[in-house]
Motif scaffolding. Structure first.
Motif, mmCIF file in Angstrom:
data_model
loop_
_atom_site.group_PDB
_atom_site.id
_atom_site.type_symbol
_atom_site.label_atom_id
_atom_site.label_comp_id
_atom_site.label_asym_id
_atom_site.label_seq_id
_atom_site.Cartn_x
_atom_site.Cartn_y
_atom_site.Cartn_z
ATOM 1 N N GLY A 129 0.816 -1.201 0.000
ATOM 2 C CA GLY A 129 0.000 0.000 0.000
ATOM 3 C C GLY A 129 0.850 1.251 0.000
ATOM 4 O O GLY A 129 2.068 1.210 0.211
ATOM 5 N N VAL A 130 0.195 2.354 -0.247
ATOM 6 C CA VAL A 130 0.878 3.648 -0.276
ATOM 7 C C VAL A 130 1.544 3.927 1.067
ATOM 8 O O VAL A 130 2.681 4.406 1.125
ATOM 9 N N LYS A 131 0.863 3.586 2.147
ATOM 10 C CA LYS A 131 1.404 3.837 3.491
ATOM 11 C C LYS A 131 2.706 3.058 3.699
ATOM 12 O O LYS A 131 3.680 3.589 4.230
ATOM 13 N N MET A 132 2.731 1.801 3.258
ATOM 14 C CA MET A 132 3.922 0.969 3.405
ATOM 15 C C MET A 132 5.080 1.523 2.571
ATOM 16 O O MET A 132 6.226 1.571 3.031
ATOM 17 N N ILE A 133 4.784 1.950 1.362
ATOM 18 C CA ILE A 133 5.822 2.500 0.479
ATOM 19 C C ILE A 133 6.379 3.799 1.058
ATOM 20 O O ILE A 133 7.591 4.021 1.076
ATOM 21 N N LYS A 141 14.165 4.944 -6.383
ATOM 22 C CA LYS A 141 13.544 5.271 -7.668
ATOM 23 C C LYS A 141 12.425 4.279 -7.997
ATOM 24 O O LYS A 141 11.344 4.673 -8.444
ATOM 25 N N THR A 142 12.679 2.993 -7.768
ATOM 26 C CA THR A 142 11.672 1.964 -8.014
ATOM 27 C C THR A 142 10.412 2.233 -7.204
ATOM 28 O O THR A 142 9.290 2.189 -7.724
ATOM 29 N N LEU A 143 10.593 2.544 -5.931
ATOM 30 C CA LEU A 143 9.435 2.773 -5.070
ATOM 31 C C LEU A 143 8.730 4.087 -5.382
ATOM 32 O O LEU A 143 7.509 4.192 -5.239
#
Length: 159
Positions: A96-100, A131-133
Motif C-alpha cells: 500500500g501507499v502507506k507501506m511504500i 527510484k523503483t518505489l
C-alpha cells in the motif's frame, strides 16, 4: 545493500593520535600565552596540559559514543530495509501507499547516514530502490510524469 561498513571498530583516542595534533593549538586558542611555561613556549604548564588532556578525552568519548550508537542504529535500519524490500518486491505482493511511504522515509534516513560516510556503493543501491518505489508510488497515485522517467521493461510489475 552491504550491511554497515561503519560498524567496524572505531579507533581509540591513542590510535587516532588526536592528542598529539590538537593539544598545543587548543591550549593556545583557549588560554593564549598564559598556557605556556614562562621560559619556553614549546611546553605547556602542567595544569594546562592536564586540563586539555581531560577535555580532549571527554570530547573524544562523547563523539565515539555517538558514532557507535549511530552505527548500531544504521545496522538495524538496514536489516529492516532489507526485510521490507523483500516483502514489497515479493511476487504477488500489493504494498500500500502507506507501506511504500514508510519505506521511503526510512530509506532517506539511511541514505543521509551513508552520505556522511561517503559509502557510494550503498548509496547507489539505495537510490535504485528509492527510484523503483517512487515509480510504484506514482503509479498508485496515477502520476504519469514519474512513470515516463522509467524504462517500462524494467518495471513490468506495474499496472
Amino acid at each position: 545493500m552491504s550491511t554497515s561498513k561503519v560498524a567496524i571498530q572505531l579507533p581509540s583516542l591513542d590510535d587516532a593520535q588526536v592528542t598529539h595534533i590538537i593539544t598545543m593549538p587548543l591550549a593556545h586558542a583557549l588560554l593564549g600565552e598564559s598556557a605556556y611555561r614562562d621560559e619556553d613556549v614549546n611546553f605547556l604548564k602542567m595544569e594546562v596540559k592536564q586540563f586539555i588532556d581531560v577535555l580532549i578525552v571527554q570530547t573524544w568519548h562523547r563523539y565515539w559514543k555517538g558514532l557507535s550508537r549511530e552505527s548500531k542504529q544504521l545496522e538495524k535500519d538496514e536489516l529492516a530495509l532489507q526485510e521490507e524490500w523483500l516483502a514489497i518486491m515479493q511476487e504477488g505482493a500489493t504494498p500500500g501507499v502507506k507501506m511504500i511511504k514508510a519505506y521511503l522515509s526510512r530509506l532517506r534516513r539511511v541514505l543521509t547516514i551513508h552520505a556522511c560516510y561517503q559509502d557510494q556503493k550503498s548509496i547507489e543501491e539505495l537510490k535504485t530502490q528509492q527510484k523503483t518505489l517512487e515509480v510504484m508510488l506514482a503509479a498508485a497515485h496515477n502520476d504519469d510524469g514519474k512513470l515516463d522517467e522509467v524504462d517500462s521493461e524494467s518495471y513490468s510489475f506495474l499496472p
